[in-house]
Design an enzyme around this catalytic site. Structure first.
Site, short mmCIF file in Angstrom:
data_model
loop_
_atom_site.label_atom_id
_atom_site.label_comp_id
_atom_site.label_asym_id
_atom_site.label_seq_id
_atom_site.Cartn_x
_atom_site.Cartn_y
_atom_site.Cartn_z
N ASP A 147 0.84 -1.19 0.00
CA ASP A 147 0.00 0.00 0.00
C ASP A 147 0.89 1.25 0.00
O ASP A 147 1.76 1.40 0.85
CB ASP A 147 -0.90 -0.02 1.24
CG ASP A 147 -1.85 1.15 1.29
OD1 ASP A 147 -1.39 2.27 1.60
OD2 ASP A 147 -3.06 0.96 1.04
N ASP A 150 -6.37 5.09 -11.10
CA ASP A 150 -7.78 4.76 -11.27
C ASP A 150 -8.61 6.01 -11.07
O ASP A 150 -8.53 6.65 -10.01
CB ASP A 150 -8.18 3.70 -10.26
CG ASP A 150 -9.54 3.08 -10.55
OD1 ASP A 150 -10.42 3.80 -11.05
OD2 ASP A 150 -9.72 1.88 -10.26
N LYS A 183 -17.29 7.18 -11.11
CA LYS A 183 -18.62 7.36 -10.53
C LYS A 183 -18.52 8.28 -9.31
O LYS A 183 -17.63 8.15 -8.48
CB LYS A 183 -19.21 6.01 -10.11
CG LYS A 183 -19.55 5.11 -11.28
CD LYS A 183 -20.20 3.81 -10.80
CE LYS A 183 -20.55 2.90 -11.99
NZ LYS A 183 -21.17 1.62 -11.52
N ASP A 231 -5.67 10.27 -18.34
CA ASP A 231 -6.39 10.37 -19.61
C ASP A 231 -7.88 10.58 -19.37
O ASP A 231 -8.67 10.47 -20.30
CB ASP A 231 -6.15 9.12 -20.48
CG ASP A 231 -6.64 7.85 -19.80
OD1 ASP A 231 -6.74 7.83 -18.56
OD2 ASP A 231 -6.92 6.88 -20.51
N LYS A 283 2.20 2.10 -24.40
CA LYS A 283 1.36 1.49 -25.42
C LYS A 283 -0.10 1.87 -25.20
O LYS A 283 -0.85 2.15 -26.15
CB LYS A 283 1.51 -0.03 -25.39
CG LYS A 283 2.88 -0.54 -25.75
CD LYS A 283 2.96 -2.06 -25.61
CE LYS A 283 4.36 -2.57 -25.91
NZ LYS A 283 4.47 -4.04 -25.70
N GLU A 310 -1.18 4.61 -23.89
CA GLU A 310 -1.35 6.01 -24.28
C GLU A 310 -1.39 6.15 -25.81
O GLU A 310 -2.19 6.92 -26.35
CB GLU A 310 -0.22 6.84 -23.70
CG GLU A 310 -0.40 8.35 -23.84
CD GLU A 310 0.70 9.11 -23.12
OE1 GLU A 310 0.77 10.33 -23.32
OE2 GLU A 310 1.46 8.49 -22.36
#
Length: 235
Positions: free
Chosen positions: A117, A140, A144, A176, A214, A216
């Site tokens: 972690d 990540d 939502k 992104d 790759k 990207e």
């Protein structure tokens, strides 16, 4: 061919995480990488404070990256920037196995890895004012709204990173997801003691030190954007 791998990431209990620990499917090659190279490249959260002089054979600027995925980008940086030392943190064994396999074959001596972690590593292992560059690429996005609290980029996280950076040290993030890019910009811009190298509320061009992955390149072909943010510690 894959098999179940029983080595798990190290962490202390906490209520909210910025990641999900996925299943332990790992290729034979990745498992062999742990057998062959973990002793050379692996670090343990439970060993406590890191002694950089004992960890790396040569001293130099220290770069830390959280969430390196399969490790292609971090491997390329360590291979290209041999004057710097790199520490990567990742919770998913397949990515860790892939990175240390490539590093071992290339005989890199300026790279170490935690499978743990990241917040725990920052708290227990990384000294204050020890980092020259901090990297967080394509975390990540937890897109939502009900999951936004799981995003790793939060005010408390930025404050923690600041304490680990040397004066003049750099925070470099990339995503992104445009909405997450805006969130990152708001959080970083609101923090005291760091300055946007591109100017207030402006994104930076991709610096030479960050390789194009790759993932990207595929996104670019599909018309997806990528946003880089670069901030310097001023106080």
């Amino acid at each position: 061919m894959t098999e179940t791998f029983d080595v798990k990431p190290e962490f202390k209990k906490k209520a909210i995480r910025s990641y999900v620990i996925r299943g332990g499917r790992i290729t034979v090659g990745q498992k062999n990488a742990f057998d062959n190279y973990w002793q050379a490249y692996g670090l343990s959260l439970f060993d406590g404070a890191l002694d950089l002089e004992q960890t790396f054979p040569q001293q130099g600027p220290l770069v830390l990256e959280i969430g390196f995925g399969m490790g292609d980008s971090l491997f390329t940086m360590a291979e290209n920037e041999t004057d710097k030392n790199f520490i990567g943190i990742e919770v998913h064994p397949p990515g860790v196995g892939c990175l240390i396999n490539n590093a071992g074959k290339a005989e890199l001596t300026n790279l170490k890895v935690y499978m743990a972690d990241a917040i725990d590593v920052l708290d227990d292992c990384i000294a204050d004012e020890s980092l020259d560059r901090f990297q967080l690429y394509f975390p990540d996005p937890w897109h939502k709204k009900k999951h936004h609290k799981r995003r790793i980029v939060q005010p408390a996280f930025v404050e923690k990173i600041k304490t680990k950076l040397k004066p003049g040290g750099m925070i470099h993030m990339a995503t992104d997801w445009e909405a997450y890019a805006d969130h990152m910009m708001e959080v970083l811009s609101a923090a005291d003691g760091i300055e946007n190298l591109a100017g207030d509320y402006l994104f930076s061009p991709r610096p030479e030190h960050r390789p194009i992955t790759k993932f990207e390149k595929r996104g670019e072909r599909l018309g997806h954007g990528v946003w880089d943010l670069m901030f310097e510690k001023t106080a």
